[in-house]
Scaffold this active site. Structure first.
Site, mmCIF file in Angstrom:
data_model
loop_
_atom_site.group_PDB
_atom_site.id
_atom_site.type_symbol
_atom_site.label_atom_id
_atom_site.label_comp_id
_atom_site.label_asym_id
_atom_site.label_seq_id
_atom_site.Cartn_x
_atom_site.Cartn_y
_atom_site.Cartn_z
ATOM 1 N N ARG A 179 2.426 -10.802 10.473
ATOM 2 C CA ARG A 179 3.771 -10.204 10.599
ATOM 3 C C ARG A 179 4.828 -11.195 10.115
ATOM 4 O O ARG A 179 5.976 -10.819 9.867
ATOM 5 C CB ARG A 179 4.106 -9.839 12.054
ATOM 6 C CG ARG A 179 3.201 -8.836 12.758
ATOM 7 C CD ARG A 179 2.955 -7.587 11.979
ATOM 8 N NE ARG A 179 1.729 -7.683 11.210
ATOM 9 C CZ ARG A 179 1.425 -6.906 10.180
ATOM 10 N NH1 ARG A 179 2.278 -5.995 9.782
ATOM 11 N NH2 ARG A 179 0.294 -7.042 9.520
ATOM 12 N N LYS A 205 0.819 -1.217 0.000
ATOM 13 C CA LYS A 205 0.000 0.000 0.000
ATOM 14 C C LYS A 205 0.854 1.270 0.000
ATOM 15 O O LYS A 205 0.480 2.264 -0.622
ATOM 16 C CB LYS A 205 -0.945 0.011 1.192
ATOM 17 C CG LYS A 205 -0.272 0.123 2.551
ATOM 18 C CD LYS A 205 -1.286 0.183 3.671
ATOM 19 C CE LYS A 205 -0.591 0.278 5.025
ATOM 20 N NZ LYS A 205 0.199 1.510 5.178
ATOM 21 N N THR A 206 2.007 1.226 0.671
ATOM 22 C CA THR A 206 2.885 2.399 0.681
ATOM 23 C C THR A 206 3.392 2.693 -0.724
ATOM 24 O O THR A 206 3.430 3.846 -1.156
ATOM 25 C CB THR A 206 4.085 2.166 1.629
ATOM 26 O OG1 THR A 206 3.592 1.889 2.942
ATOM 27 C CG2 THR A 206 4.985 3.382 1.672
ATOM 28 N N ASP A 243 -3.597 7.519 4.340
ATOM 29 C CA ASP A 243 -3.116 6.182 4.664
ATOM 30 C C ASP A 243 -3.841 5.655 5.906
ATOM 31 O O ASP A 243 -4.298 6.430 6.748
ATOM 32 C CB ASP A 243 -1.605 6.246 4.911
ATOM 33 C CG ASP A 243 -0.974 4.871 5.028
ATOM 34 O OD1 ASP A 243 -1.575 3.893 4.544
ATOM 35 O OD2 ASP A 243 0.124 4.776 5.597
ATOM 36 N N GLU A 244 -3.928 4.332 6.044
ATOM 37 C CA GLU A 244 -4.500 3.672 7.231
ATOM 38 C C GLU A 244 -5.867 4.256 7.600
ATOM 39 O O GLU A 244 -6.139 4.615 8.759
ATOM 40 C CB GLU A 244 -3.535 3.799 8.430
ATOM 41 C CG GLU A 244 -2.144 3.253 8.185
ATOM 42 C CD GLU A 244 -2.081 1.726 8.184
ATOM 43 O OE1 GLU A 244 -3.150 1.092 8.183
ATOM 44 O OE2 GLU A 244 -0.973 1.179 8.178
ATOM 45 N N GLN A 250 -7.334 -4.992 9.754
ATOM 46 C CA GLN A 250 -6.190 -4.588 10.575
ATOM 47 C C GLN A 250 -6.522 -3.407 11.480
ATOM 48 O O GLN A 250 -5.625 -2.697 11.942
ATOM 49 C CB GLN A 250 -4.998 -4.241 9.679
ATOM 50 C CG GLN A 250 -4.480 -5.416 8.866
ATOM 51 C CD GLN A 250 -3.216 -5.074 8.109
ATOM 52 O OE1 GLN A 250 -2.127 -4.966 8.662
ATOM 53 N NE2 GLN A 250 -3.355 -4.903 6.796
#
Length: 704
Positions: free
Chosen positions: A618, A99-100, A284-285, A315
């Site tokens: 993770r 996504k970044t 973002d987020e 998330q």
């Protein structure tokens, strides 16, 4: 290459070039020859500009090649998101889906291909670290001199907004930002003024309730009208007194930054000016936004609605901070013309890890869940370890983490609560294995740092009483020396480099005399001060430095070691990745946490399940899940029940490990079952254990 030719007729040809044609008046003309159908235009070209046009065309061809190469680094879904045009765009980005990269490439694409002025793009995120990384990635793509209109956190954006427009909502430009400790000090003072004992009425409790109301954009007047019982009326009274204290100090707390930022953007003149200067909003987020941040982004999007939101409801793990994943769900209703794009390709984990994580998160029903696929191999099955107790769990996990570290791999031991680290730390220290513990005092929360920042805050705003009280506690002589120095400097001196000013204050107040260089702890404190001086020297003004210090990301200063094993809570692990991950303490009441079980709310359990999903995703190569049959809790030992999350995983995806340890336990069974008097111990057996042991007996009976 441009060349003279005959007068063209009919349609252009697909030869990939541009033809120069001779017009009836004898002048040369060029027209596009890229298969555009009929000739659209022909214009005269003098001989002396023909060479320049060739150069221009060469550059155009180069840019097309560069853009093709630029987009070739993206998968199909990422590319679709990056090149989307105007209007609202919602990107559902699964864990490890890049996504970044999508956000930064979209910013670069708008600049490079759409001709958008970088200064008209705002990128909003939740940590300075994430914002800095995205800013650098855009510069790497578009050049070091590329400066976005804004790239930072919501709070930083609102702070800058208040510096410029704050007078419209009663905030002077030289306001200070109260961090959590300052807010608590102010609240303690308020409670004393209201004759409320801070020991009985905890300041943090009031701050938490007030903060939630602020994040929900509830005003004091609205809270007062809804206060139908004593405690709520008292909370409103405390809130009003606290807010008055902030105003007297020309200060705002973190929550005020968002509230006042929204208030400013509701002023039409301010809104129009900001909407004109920032025309493209990238967030973002988005699943971590609260109501105030949701409203802020809506006002920033304005009439153009060129807003791109990236998030993953699976998330969303910060509801305790006021975050509301439903903002992600409501995006489509708020922006009816939204384009939805999902990013299901994971570039981090093996397929077995992803399938195991999906087995858990798919039980959530209140939000969308992506089924992720990966470019890597299926990988090992997820390991499952059943321990006798927390010591047994620690021995196994530490040994496996040590093996990974020996292979130069990173290993993370993730737990639900900080108290669980004890057993693992004991085992690591017993075996002298280096490790990093993520937790402890943050840099700007250390006493010596807060002392020196207090000096600078008084320098910037002499009326601020919280810092004044702190300076007086440092020592009467030091305080008097500082105030004498402050009286003798003019406004021009106050605008000097903050690092230089801070060094002068340290010398004037003889601050370093507090420390003994023979004491290791004092040496560490002096090192912290030197680091603060270095950081402060990078800012142009005291005001800028103080703003950065107050809004700095909450993160600890990592030990300078090569330790490959990291211990941390799952909340702290969000956004990180490790070769090996151990998710420990998977027992009912521990994970999911007892608070969520007592609440009995579906949303509480679903948040715990999202936390489990974050922990599992993770892992890059190997994931181990563990639980202990008994655990020492609050001084007593209690039998445990396996976490429901373990039962939600499809059986074929797990492999049980630790068989040798089971044999060892059986070999010492007789000894373990005798108490100190040689009598047989009582063994607590769970119902599910009886069922498992007797299943074969009943199958045999059924066969009869």
């Amino acid at each position: 290459m441009l060349k003279t030719g005959d007068v063209g007729k009919g349609k252009t040809e697909n030869n990939g070039g541009i033809r120069a044609k001779v017009r009836f008046d004898g002048l040369k003309a060029i027209e596009p020859d890229k298969g555009f159908g009929k000739i659209l235009i022909a214009f005269p070209v003098a001989n002396n500009v023909l060479h320049g046009l060739n150069q221009l065309y060469a550059r155009l061809q180069y840019n097309i090649l560069v853009m093709d190469d630029f987009l070739s680094k993206l998968n199909e879904e990422q590319r679709e998101a990056v090149i989307y045009g105007e209007g609202p765009l919602l990107i559902l980005a699964g864990a490890g889906s890049g996504k970044t990269r999508v956000l930064t490439y979209r910013a670069a694409y708008l600049i490079r291909e759409k001709g958008v002025d970088p200064g008209k793009i705002a990128l909003l995120t939740f940590t300075n670290k994430a914002a800095g990384e995205m800013r650098e990635r855009v510069r790497a793509l578009e050049g070091k001199s590329t400066e976005l209109g804004f790239a930072g956190t919501f709070h930083t954006f609102c702070a800058k907004l208040l510096r410029k427009y704050g007078l419209n909502v009663g905030v002077k430009p030289n306001f200070v930002i109260f961090d959590s400790d300052d807010s608590e000090s102010a609240m303690k003072s308020v409670l004393k003024e209201l004759d409320l004992d801070p020991k009985e009425y905890k300041p943090a409790m009031f701050l938490g309730m007030i903060g939630k109301m602020k994040n929900d954009l509830v005003s004091i007047a609205e809270a007062e009208s809804a206060a139908n019982e004593y405690f709520r009326r008292m909370t409103v009274k405390v809130w009003r007194a606290y807010q008055e204290k902030l105003e007297r100090n020309n200060a705002v707390d973190f929550d005020d930054l968002l509230v006042k930022g929204v208030s400013l953007l509701k002023i039409e003149r301010v809104k129009e000016e900001i909407n004109e200067s920032l025309q493209w909003i990238l967030v973002d987020e988005y699943q971590d936004t609260n109501k105030a941040q949701f409203e802020l982004t809506k006002l920033l999007a304005g009439k153009r609605q060129n807003i791109t939101a990236v998030g993953d409801a699976a998330q969303a793990i910060y509801s305790f901070r006021g975050a509301d994943y439903r903002n992600l769900v409501m995006f489509n209703s708020e922006y009816p013309k939204t384009k939805n794009i999902s990013l299901p390709m994971n570039y981090r984990s093996t397929q077995n890890i992803l399938d195991t994580a999906y087995g858990v998160i798919s039980h959530n029903t209140t939000h969308p869940v992506l089924k992720l696929k990966t470019t890597s191999q299926a990988g090992e099955r997820v390991a499952f370890f059943e321990a006798v107790d927390e010591r047994d769990e620690a021995k196994y996990v530490v040994e496996e983490a040590r093996k990974a570290a020996e292979k130069d791999q990173q290993a993370a031991i993730l737990y639900r609560t900080n108290s669980q680290s004890r057993a693992f730390e004991d085992e690591l220290m017993r075996r002298d294995i280096p490790y990093k513990l993520v937790g402890g005092l943050r840099f700007y929360n250390r006493a010596e740092i807060k002392d020196l920042v207090a000096f600078l805050r008084i320098l910037n705003n002499p009326d601020e009483e919280i810092s004044r009280v702190r300076i007086e506690k440092i020592g009467k002589r030091r305080a008097e020396a500082f105030y004498r120095w402050l009286e003798n400097i003019d406004e021009k001196r106050k605008q000097e480099n903050p690092g230089k000013l801070l060094e002068e204050i340290i010398n004037v107040a003889n601050y370093l005399d507090k420390f003994d260089e023979r004491d290791e702890e004092d040496v560490s404190r002096i090192e912290n001060i030197n680091e603060l001086l270095a950081v402060a020297s990078d800012f142009k003004s005291v005001e800028e430095f103080l703003e950065s210090a107050a809004l700095s990301e909450s993160e600890i200063k990592q030990h300078r070691s090569n330790a490959k094993i990291t211990l941390m809570t799952i909340h702290a692990a969000k956004g990180l990745e490790f070769d090996n991950v151990f998710v420990v303490g998977l027992e009912e009441g521990l994970f999911p946490h007892s608070r969520s079980l007592l609440a009995g709310e579906k949303e509480e359990i679903e948040e715990e399940r999202r936390l489990m999903y974050v922990a599992m995703t993770r892992a890059k190569e190997r994931l181990t899940l563990s639980w202990a049959r008994s655990r020492l809790v609050f001084g007593g030992r209690h039998s445990s029940i396996p976490s429901r999350f373990l039962a939600e995983i499809p059986e074929g995806l797990l492999k049980k490990v630790g068989a040798i340890r089971e044999v060892e336990r059986r070999m010492t069974k007789t000894k373990q079952e005798l108490d100190e008097f040689g009598e047989k111990k009582r063994i607590i057996v769970q119902d599910w254990e009886i069922e498992a042991e007797t299943r074969a007996d009943f199958e045999e009976i059924d066969n009869w």
